[in-house]
Scaffold this active site. Sequence first.
Site, mmCIF file in Angstrom:
data_model
loop_
_atom_site.group_PDB
_atom_site.id
_atom_site.type_symbol
_atom_site.label_atom_id
_atom_site.label_comp_id
_atom_site.label_asym_id
_atom_site.label_seq_id
_atom_site.Cartn_x
_atom_site.Cartn_y
_atom_site.Cartn_z
ATOM 1 N N ASP A 1 0.878 -1.179 0.100
ATOM 2 C CA ASP A 1 0.236 0.127 -0.220
ATOM 3 C C ASP A 1 0.875 1.403 0.038
ATOM 4 O O ASP A 1 2.147 1.166 0.065
ATOM 5 C CB ASP A 1 -0.954 0.121 1.184
ATOM 6 C CG ASP A 1 -2.174 0.962 1.178
ATOM 7 O OD1 ASP A 1 -2.149 1.425 0.173
ATOM 8 O OD2 ASP A 1 -2.866 0.906 2.439
ATOM 9 N N GLU B 1 2.805 5.114 -3.962
ATOM 10 C CA GLU B 1 2.805 5.893 -4.832
ATOM 11 C C GLU B 1 3.993 6.844 -5.037
ATOM 12 O O GLU B 1 4.390 7.259 -6.173
ATOM 13 C CB GLU B 1 1.500 6.890 -4.811
ATOM 14 C CG GLU B 1 0.112 6.450 -5.051
ATOM 15 C CD GLU B 1 -0.162 5.421 -3.847
ATOM 16 O OE1 GLU B 1 -1.031 4.897 -4.009
ATOM 17 O OE2 GLU B 1 0.374 5.812 -2.872
ATOM 18 N N ASP C 1 -9.182 3.558 -2.268
ATOM 19 C CA ASP C 1 -10.101 3.990 -1.084
ATOM 20 C C ASP C 1 -11.496 4.584 -1.793
ATOM 21 O O ASP C 1 -11.719 5.557 -1.552
ATOM 22 C CB ASP C 1 -9.420 5.178 -0.201
ATOM 23 C CG ASP C 1 -8.263 4.573 0.319
ATOM 24 O OD1 ASP C 1 -7.909 3.167 0.345
ATOM 25 O OD2 ASP C 1 -7.220 5.297 0.832
#
Length: 951
Positions: free
Chosen positions: A530, A533, A607
């Site tokens: 997770d 980015e 999300d």
Amino acid sequence: MVKEHDFKKCNQAGFCKRNRQLADTAAESGSSWTSPYALSPDSISVKEGQVQATILKTINKYEETANLPITISFLESGVARVTVDEEVRQKKDIDLRHNSAARKERYNEVEHFAIVGGLALDKGAQVTSQDKLQMTVKFGPSHKHEAVIQFAPFSMDFKRDGQSQVKFNDRGLLNMDHWRPKVETVVDVKFEDEEDAQKPEGEPEIEKVKQEDESTWWDESFGGNTDTKPKGPESVGLDISFVGYDHVYGIPSHAGPLCLKETRGGEGNYAEPYRMYNSDVFEYILDSPMTLYGSIPYMQAHRKASTVGVFWLNAAETWVDIIKSKESRALGMGSKTSTQTHWISESGLLDVFVFLGPTPKDLSTKFSELTGTTAMPQEFSLGYHQCRWNYISDEDVKDVDRKMDKFKIPYDVIWLDIEFADDKMYFKYDENMFKDPIGMSKALDEHSRKVVLINDPHLKKKDGYYITDNAKSKDLLVHNKNNDVYEGHCWPGGSHWLDAFNPAAIEWWKEQFKYDKFIGSAPNQFTWNDMNEPSVFNGPETTMPKDNLHFENWEHRDVHNLNGMTFHNATYQALLSRKQGELQRPFVLTRSFYAGSQRYGAMWTGDNQAEWSHLGAALPMLLSQGISGFPFSGSDVGGFFGNPDKELQTRWYQGGAFYPFFRGHAHIDARRREPYLAGEPYTQIITEALRLRYSLLPSWYTAFHQAHVDGTPIIKPMFYTHPNEASGFKVDDQLFVGSTGLLHKPVVQEGQETVDIYIPDDEVYYDYFTYDIISTQKGKTTTLAAPLDKIPLLMRGGHIFPRRDTPRRSSGLMRFDDYTLVVSLANDGTAEGDLYVDDGESFDYEEGQYITRKFILDDNAITSVDAEGRDPKSIVPGEWMKAMHMVQVSKILVVGVPNSWTSKKEVEVESDGRTWTAPVDFVPAEKGRAAYAVIRGLGVRVGDDWAVKTT
């Protein structure tokens, strides 16, 4: 909701604003606009499928030029590649910021990370004409492809069968910000007569300074952060036109329709370009061109019977404008629409691949040759994954496991979010809450279940935390612009980031996953990446500063969109290396991705929210992923943020059963919502959806194998399966599963008890559950009943697909169950299908340890043969294949059988030189339901050749 002002619009990104203004100027100037780029004919050299030359960019009215080397490569696959660089910059000529260690040349290493093959040159490509104005090269299969290269102004026209398909720079928007020195002080020179003014000696940039806005050339501020730019402006831009194409798709990930919208305003259009800048977009909004967590800069255009595409190989922040242009046809024959796109990246090379189709399948195959196919997954990963932020202890995990069994709800994986780690220090269980992680894993393993642990790229800054200390001592972390170790904030607070661009960092990362280092880890534990980015809570746009430095001193601005993939790759390699000799396939979920990430695992859409609109938005996003080369994709079932009501939760499970990656997930502040908590009738309805998924796992696994072989999407939109049916080109709310002929449309509206499903052809369709015949005209919709306990699912005639009908707790417990074949007869009475099966966990399939069958119903017989023409007896069976020797096809369900079967009581079965009979139960047609028959007790081995004679 997401705070949109935390993320840039185009006019807040200097390079995007400049290039968009260039487009405005060109449009306003009309035919008087001339691109300042010309290819020098004297510089051309042609050798073995490659054209090399120099483009001259005229900088100002004094005819100063920048030299831009261009390489045009014609590949054996029929794909063309155009690469434009800038002449090598000499360090002594560059006045860089004090103490800057940034690399001086344009970033040129995206290929190293994204491309794995398909670059062999077409040595038979031929220059068929050349004069002072242009040259033409024929290439590709049977030389059906052409590239017409115009010299001045430079442009390219890619043709197939003599017809223009894709054009570069036909609107004159090509732009490469050439290197120029930073002028600290500009003398305000004014001329009485501008026309007669002479260029002041020693001031080459005065004219440029007077005419251009330099305010974002050397630094740029946004949201209280300042980005310093030691190399100055270096953006690249190009207009790419799809001639005669009205529909374009791709460039995921965006929360909008599959068919991309125009971006220059107007009713129903966007006012902003599509942005690709991988970002942690908290509670993202729908129907928007805003950037999301990952990006694949690959776009395909489609019209009836023709598909083409482009791949923009650039990892910097990128924006794409889309407009439509209608051109009148000759002799009053109406008009045709072309789609004009404008691609803009902040830095790097101009590097574009052109795909000339002509089918969607052709593009999938060629794109996968370049970037790789989806990794062959472990079979468990196709089952259901139970997740929330967070299961708080090993007892909590075991309690969920027991209750799933108590309610007979199948699942394969339970997930642990960030709270499992001691003070957010990954690789270290919280010993107060997870007292016996090995025991927890063993308890799950008893039912062939797995656990997935989160592992993020940020490492807690804490003295004595051996992971961070060790990585820092080995210089494996990202640096800031001053070449010191970068510090930002994420879940652990103060954090450093692993630099997975560094090969040494990958080798070090692999060591951390070994069982003797990661205490509490086990072979049935896998990983979730997770925040890669990367997400930085106090960084610009919630990510890392662009002037940070990575391995070999490349700026983060150059590699941003690659960052997530490099971390994904590092974790994939680590799971391969946990123990010598333990070669099980990794499973790694990623949030951030780029072209090529499909080689390492799965992704999810981030999300989302527990709202009906987000349920509806999920499928177009996943279809976009599939056609863009990354088909192992899913969306958080139930919605991550918020609390779905029971109807929404139930409908999301029914839809999620048709996502390639099927995971329920919830935020830490959301109520617990495991399926057994829903209560009746919801728990039972959800369980039935899960059981449907599990019964069809053989078909899902077969579809995944096809994706692994040639890049075929796992779930397919209508334009992909029926490329000649224009009425389906915008349909993005339904899907076909693999090559099964299963057509599903999810219910995505509250209180809805019917769906209007689009039928793309004249073939017969049957209801999966009732065998009712669904009849409508091709290209029309038909209404299906869809009460809460009914999933809209049709079987297209002409297909055979495998399933397993015995309910089990997990996919691993189904491993040696017998198969059922479902046959849906076409209008002409034929059908065919496939099955692929291997051990579902190792790499033994690479050594021939697999079974692959082709099933055909024709001429009154159902036959099974090896799909690859292999002789089963020529394969030396390993342990798994020996066990599979006793697995049978025990039943065949034939839907749509003719009336001649009315009196049929048995069929003749032939296999392995023997003949016997099997009983048939025939059910005649009634009230719109097709006649069907069940052949029981076949006794044929799934891996053998066999035939069932139906006459």
